[in-house]
Design an enzyme around this catalytic site. Structure first.
Site, short mmCIF file in Angstrom:
data_model
loop_
_atom_site.label_atom_id
_atom_site.label_comp_id
_atom_site.label_asym_id
_atom_site.label_seq_id
_atom_site.Cartn_x
_atom_site.Cartn_y
_atom_site.Cartn_z
N SER A 182 -117.28 33.10 62.77
CA SER A 182 -116.00 33.61 62.30
C SER A 182 -116.10 34.31 60.95
CB SER A 182 -114.97 32.48 62.23
OG SER A 182 -114.77 31.90 63.49
N HIS A 234 -113.52 32.00 56.92
CA HIS A 234 -112.84 33.25 57.23
C HIS A 234 -112.60 34.08 55.96
CE1 HIS A 234 -110.85 31.16 60.97
NE2 HIS A 234 -112.16 31.24 61.06
#
Length: 327
Positions: A182, A234
């Site tokens: 991610s 993230h």
């Protein structure tokens, strides 16, 4: 009339923008690195499931007297079957297997000098649902970027963004393991955003493109406030990707591209505009300083929550429906 026609054609030629040039040539690169990354992630997941071997783990832990819901999921897959859904609802291996094969673990990175986990963790996934979601996003985002800018720059952005996401994750999440691509995916999103900004003048539908991209980013960051989602990876990957995009993805001015067709004695434009040079220099400095400061803080054992108490809400917001793990 003939003179007017010639003049009008000349004006049209002069109005031919760099955006048109890049739109014609944006597929000049064949995308092969992103497919290789997808295959590598899938292959690594198969290796993890092979090593996990849920039936053997089931037998060794003496679960034969437990209920049906505590048995391996998809047992017809044999040693590739998944851990019980109560243990891993994403249809994947145990956390012990992930940790064994390179998951991000703050204690092992800092106290056992296993810094390689900052990179290895981006090739591991918690389950098949996690894997499919990330690989679909990687193909959707990465293929076009590679077609436009080539495998070298996209590969660098992917790896360094994942590395940056791992650093920020380690500074805050120190009691759990973390895996997944991610951070790298958010890095590609960040690079797309900075590419749009630094090459702003060549795009026609600027506001639409910017609004769409920001909407995608905000929705994905909002998902990160759910429990058990590593939003720090993230954010770290996204910030690294933005800076890398300013450094690696500026496009030359159209006047510089067409310099060979200029009449003798006419001076070509500089390759990049002034603001592109400024963004390049500032981003490069911030990128180097950010990585250095982050690594120093990490290996000194700094706990990010001690420096930023409200940051706990960046990765998980408690509600009446769920609770967040204490940092």
């Amino acid at each position: 009339m003939a003179g007017e026609d010639i003049e009008s054609r000349g004006v049209e030629k002069n109005n031919y923008s760099s955006a048109d040039a890049f739109e014609e040539g944006e597929n000049q690169w064949a995308s092969w690195l992103i497919p290789v990354f997808v295959v590598a992630n899938v292959a690594m997941f198969l290796v993890v499931m092979y090593v996990n071997n849920c039936p053997r783990d089931f037998k060794n832990r003496g679960w034969s007297l437990l209920g049906h819901n505590d048995k391996c999921a998809a047992r017809f897959l044999g040693r590739f079957s998944f851990q019980p859904l109560r243990e891993n609802p994403l249809f994947g291996p145990s956390s012990a297997t992930l940790e064994k094969l390179g998951a991000l673990n703050w204690n092992k990175v800092v106290h056992r000098h296993q810094g390689w986990r900052l990179i290895s963790c981006i090739w591991l996934h918690a389950g098949i649902i996690h894997l499919i979601a990330n690989m679909m996003s990687l193909v959707f985002i990465g293929v076009r970027l590679e077609q436009q800018f080539g495998f070298v720059r996209v590969g660098v952005i992917y790896l360094l963004s994942g590395f940056g996401g791992s650093i920020l994750s380690s500074l805050f999440i120190q009691n759990q393991i973390s895996v997944g691509a991610s951070g790298s995916l958010f890095g590609l999103l960040g690079a797309m955003l900075s590419e749009l900004i630094t090459n702003w003048s060549i795009y026609t539908n600027k506001i639409v493109a910017l609004s769409t991209l920001l909407f995608i980013v905000l929705v994905n960051l909002a998902v990160g406030i759910l429990p058990h989602v590593d939003n720090f990876a993230h954010i770290g990957g996204f910030l690294a990707g933005i800076l890398l995009g300013f450094v690696l993805l500026p496009r030359p001015q159209f006047g510089w591209i067409e310099r060979h067709n200029l009449p003798v004695g006419v001076r070509a434009k500089s390759k990049y505009k002034g603001y592109q040079y400024v963004l390049w220099l500032v981003s490069l400095i911030l990128l180097i300083v950010g990585f250095m400061v982050g690594l120093v803080m990490l290996f000194r054992g700094v706990n990010g929550y001690e420096r930023c108490r409200w940051c706990r809400y960046v990765s998980c917001v408690p509600t009446s429906k769920w609770e967040c793990d204490e940092p």
